[in-house]
Motif scaffolding. Structure first.
Motif, PDB file in Angstrom:
ATOM      1  N   UNK A  47      -0.357 -11.265  -0.949  1.00  0.00           N
ATOM      2  CA  UNK A  47       0.322 -10.034  -0.569  1.00  0.00           C
ATOM      3  C   UNK A  47       1.413  -9.696  -1.564  1.00  0.00           C
ATOM      4  N   UNK A  48       2.138  -8.633  -1.270  1.00  0.00           N
ATOM      5  CA  UNK A  48       3.250  -8.221  -2.128  1.00  0.00           C
ATOM      6  C   UNK A  48       4.375  -7.679  -1.260  1.00  0.00           C
ATOM      7  N   UNK A  49       5.610  -7.948  -1.658  1.00  0.00           N
ATOM      8  CA  UNK A  49       6.782  -7.353  -1.024  1.00  0.00           C
ATOM      9  C   UNK A  49       7.257  -6.248  -1.950  1.00  0.00           C
ATOM     10  N   UNK A  50       7.496  -5.046  -1.385  1.00  0.00           N
ATOM     11  CA  UNK A  50       7.887  -3.893  -2.191  1.00  0.00           C
ATOM     12  C   UNK A  50       9.126  -3.240  -1.603  1.00  0.00           C
ATOM     13  N   UNK A  58      12.108  -1.996   2.855  1.00  0.00           N
ATOM     14  CA  UNK A  58      11.455  -3.137   2.230  1.00  0.00           C
ATOM     15  C   UNK A  58      10.211  -3.395   3.068  1.00  0.00           C
ATOM     16  N   UNK A  59       9.069  -3.526   2.421  1.00  0.00           N
ATOM     17  CA  UNK A  59       7.819  -3.698   3.160  1.00  0.00           C
ATOM     18  C   UNK A  59       6.984  -4.809   2.543  1.00  0.00           C
ATOM     19  N   UNK A  60       6.145  -5.407   3.367  1.00  0.00           N
ATOM     20  CA  UNK A  60       5.161  -6.386   2.893  1.00  0.00           C
ATOM     21  C   UNK A  60       3.792  -5.730   2.968  1.00  0.00           C
ATOM     22  N   UNK A  61       3.065  -5.805   1.865  1.00  0.00           N
ATOM     23  CA  UNK A  61       1.702  -5.297   1.827  1.00  0.00           C
ATOM     24  C   UNK A  61       0.783  -6.503   1.866  1.00  0.00           C
TER      25      UNK A  61
END
Length: 84
Positions: A47-50, A58-61
């Motif tokens: 995943x990625x944190x953006x 702030x979101x986690x994909x």
């Protein structure tokens, strides 16, 4: 308008490493909803944190492309001018 978060399976490329060949789309984001990515970091599980600058989030994909908001930062005080 839409933005796309693209990550490489092998990590970040540098000028010395040559072209990147294993690229995949991690998520399609909606700029109209404030999902304009500014910074990101890759997570060990894929995943990625953006950060979304315009929505102050702030979101986690997740690896399957779903975005989950982790935090929303407070709005600037009334009358202040945030940096552009």
């Amino acid at each position: 308008m839409a933005a796309t978060l693209v990550v490489t399976a092998t990590g970040p490329a540098t000028a010395a490493s040559g072209p990147v060949s294993d690229v995949r789309f991690a998520a399609h984001l909606n700029i109209a909803d404030g999902q304009r990515p500014e910074n990101f970091t890759l997570e060990p599980g894929g995943g990625a944190d953006v950060t979304f600058a315009y929505s102050r989030q702030v979101a986690r994909i997740t690896p399957d492309g779903r975005a989950h908001v982790l935090a929303t930062l407070p709005a600037p005080p009334a009358g202040s001018t945030p940096p552009s």
